[in-house]
Design a protein around this motif. Structure first.
Motif, short mmCIF file in Angstrom:
data_model
loop_
_atom_site.label_atom_id
_atom_site.label_comp_id
_atom_site.label_asym_id
_atom_site.label_seq_id
_atom_site.Cartn_x
_atom_site.Cartn_y
_atom_site.Cartn_z
N SER A 75 43.32 85.95 87.27
CA SER A 75 43.05 86.93 86.22
C SER A 75 42.72 86.26 84.88
CB SER A 75 44.25 87.86 86.03
OG SER A 75 44.51 88.60 87.19
N LYS A 76 41.75 86.84 84.19
CA LYS A 76 41.39 86.41 82.84
C LYS A 76 41.74 87.54 81.87
CE LYS A 76 37.36 83.81 84.51
NZ LYS A 76 35.88 83.66 84.41
N TRP A 77 41.93 87.19 80.63
CA TRP A 77 42.26 88.20 79.64
C TRP A 77 41.14 89.21 79.47
CZ3 TRP A 77 46.95 89.21 78.46
CH2 TRP A 77 47.93 88.21 78.44
N GLU A 78 39.91 88.78 79.71
CA GLU A 78 38.78 89.70 79.57
C GLU A 78 38.78 90.78 80.65
OE1 GLU A 78 35.15 87.44 81.89
OE2 GLU A 78 35.73 86.67 79.92
N HIS A 79 39.55 90.58 81.72
CA HIS A 79 39.66 91.58 82.77
C HIS A 79 40.54 92.76 82.36
CE1 HIS A 79 38.84 88.16 85.90
NE2 HIS A 79 37.74 88.58 85.31
N LEU A 139 42.75 99.65 81.51
CA LEU A 139 42.36 99.33 82.88
C LEU A 139 42.37 97.82 83.11
CD1 LEU A 139 39.33 101.74 83.48
CD2 LEU A 139 41.57 101.87 84.58
N TRP A 140 42.91 97.43 84.23
CA TRP A 140 42.86 96.02 84.67
C TRP A 140 41.81 95.92 85.76
CZ3 TRP A 140 47.17 93.30 88.04
CH2 TRP A 140 46.76 92.00 88.34
N HIS A 141 40.70 95.26 85.45
CA HIS A 141 39.60 95.12 86.40
C HIS A 141 39.77 93.82 87.19
CE1 HIS A 141 37.24 98.44 84.68
NE2 HIS A 141 37.67 98.00 83.51
N ILE A 142 39.87 93.94 88.50
CA ILE A 142 39.91 92.76 89.36
C ILE A 142 38.55 92.66 90.04
CG2 ILE A 142 41.04 91.62 91.31
CD1 ILE A 142 43.55 93.20 90.70
N PRO A 143 37.73 91.65 89.68
CA PRO A 143 36.37 91.56 90.23
C PRO A 143 36.36 91.29 91.72
CG PRO A 143 36.91 89.60 88.95
CD PRO A 143 38.03 90.56 88.74
N ALA A 144 35.28 91.69 92.37
CA ALA A 144 35.17 91.58 93.82
C ALA A 144 35.32 90.14 94.30
CB ALA A 144 33.83 92.15 94.28
N GLU A 145 34.84 89.16 93.51
CA GLU A 145 34.89 87.77 93.97
C GLU A 145 36.32 87.23 94.02
OE1 GLU A 145 33.39 87.50 89.58
OE2 GLU A 145 33.11 88.79 91.33
N ASN A 146 37.26 87.93 93.39
CA ASN A 146 38.66 87.49 93.40
C ASN A 146 39.48 88.16 94.50
OD1 ASN A 146 38.11 85.87 91.25
ND2 ASN A 146 39.16 87.11 89.73
N THR A 147 38.91 89.14 95.19
CA THR A 147 39.67 89.90 96.17
C THR A 147 39.39 89.42 97.59
OG1 THR A 147 38.02 91.65 96.52
CG2 THR A 147 39.56 91.92 94.67
#
Length: 390
Positions: free
Chosen positions: A249-253, A260-268
């Motif tokens: 996780s990055k702070w920009e997420h 909202l906490w966005h978890i990008p697809a590339e991290n899942t």
């Protein structure tokens, strides 16, 4: 010239424009961006591939005339075209041995933008470490259930546990299935072979060490952890996130304006992005943690390595948690504990599945996205109130 591996975006292109580097896209690893000598705000997208045993590249477009999304699609199309020329059904010698097939499969999978970075790493690990050391020079026709059981599995048990070998076998079987469907091999010798045919050992799921703990007891243990690992554990527990999803996780997420906490697809693991509602208790905890972190490092990551330039890996985080708790629980145990607790609170099965970000059917996704956003928020609020509010 140094190559920087990252997710290609306009921000990244701007960030490195004055450095002597080439950018490689982690989503589509055959796609490279090279800056123009005429101006550091422009450049070219190139696709790298091997032809006749030599590495080469082709320009597929200029930036910013060609968007990053268009460049990814063009790179995949070009790479697939090159592969089709290299391995056609009319050739009598498509692969010399199993090692060449596995190398092809690794490139094939890593060029797929629809799978996560973690999955790509797993494929690379299985091919390079688990499979090729023994199968590399073996003829494809000799890869049978008997050979895999007697030569590969038995020889590998000293180096890897049985669950890792099962994953390696699944990777091998997937490679054979794909190559056979595309006509790159004449027949699939392991099409009807399962891992159970190779080994009589039953692989049991890891037991949740904190299954019968109370929430207060668990929080008491978490509160004794160093600050960054306490926050890491509370995020995993609060949102049922996987280890890699959390440590990457990055702070920009974190969008504190829209909560909202966005978890990008590339991290899942599933390759599907997810947006979790940030509850008020979580807002308070995260903002306090961010102020604490600023006294140590100005990293863009919530859980950076000592240098601050990279995020902690899931493996590093797991080992640290195990070390600080004397093995009382693993990081992944928190995900299991949280999912059980939510169900005990009466949360609907589909809601828990959405929070867990399990792979779902299109019908399930439609149901959850259109009718349960508020229910998810209410469920997480209720759950977080149990351990984040003093």
């Amino acid at each position: 010239m140094k190559t920087v591996n990252l997710t290609l975006c306009q921000k990244a292109i701007q960030q490195y424009r004055y450095q002597d580097v080439t950018l490689r896209d982690v989503k589509v690893p055959v796609l490279f961006f090279r800056y123009s000598k005429a101006g550091k705000h422009i450049g070219s997208f190139q696709v790298n591939f091997t032809k006749n045993g030599k590495s080469t590249s082709r320009v597929i477009g200029r930036f910013p005339l060609l968007s990053i999304k268009e460049a990814r699609n063009a790179a995949i199309a070009k790479w697939q075209c090159v592969e089709a020329e290299k391995f056609t059904a009319t050739k009598s010698k498509r692969f010399k041995n199993c090692g060449e097939l596995l190398d092809w499969y690794r490139e094939f999978r890593c060029a797929d933008p629809c799978i996560s970075v973690n999955t790509k790493r797993n494929v690379e690990h299985h091919v390079a470490r688990v499979l090729k050391p023994i199968l590399n020079s073996k003829n494809i026709s000799d890869i049978t259930a008997g050979y895999l059981s007697e030569s590969w599995l038995n020889s590998s048990l000293d180096s890897y546990n049985i669950s890792t070998l099962k994953s390696g076998f699944q990777c091998l079987k997937s490679a054979f299935n794909r190559a056979c469907k595309l006509g790159y091999i004449a027949s699939n010798t392991i099409e009807n072979v399962s891992f159970g045919d190779l080994s009589a050992t039953t692989i049991k799921p890891r037991e949740n060490r904190i299954k019968f703990w109370s929430t207060p007891k668990l929080i008491g243990q978490i509160d004794e952890l160093p600050t960054e690992f306490r926050i890491l554990s509370l995020l995993c527990l609060g949102y049922l996130t996987r280890n890699n999803e959390t440590v990457s996780s990055k702070w920009e997420h974190f969008d504190f304006n829209n909560l909202l906490w966005h978890i990008p697809a590339e991290n899942t693991k599933t390759g599907q992005g997810v947006a979790h509602p940030i509850t008020l208790p979580m807002v308070k905890m995260l903002k306090h943690y961010k102020k604490w972190q600023l006294h140590k490092t100005r990293s863009k990551f919530l859980f950076p390595q000592s240098s601050g330039y990279k995020a902690m890996t899931a493996s590093q985080a797991s080992k640290k948690i195990a070390s600080h708790t004397n093995g009382k629980f693993r990081l992944h145990d928190l995900r299991k504990f949280g999912s059980t607790s939510l169900r005990d609170l009466g949360t609907d099965y589909y809601i828990v599945e959405r929070i867990l970000n399990h792979k779902m059917t299109q019908l399930d996704q439609t149901y959850i996205q259109t009718s349960s956003k508020k229910i998810i928020e209410d469920s997480l609020n209720k759950w977080h109130q149990m351990f984040l509010v003093n």
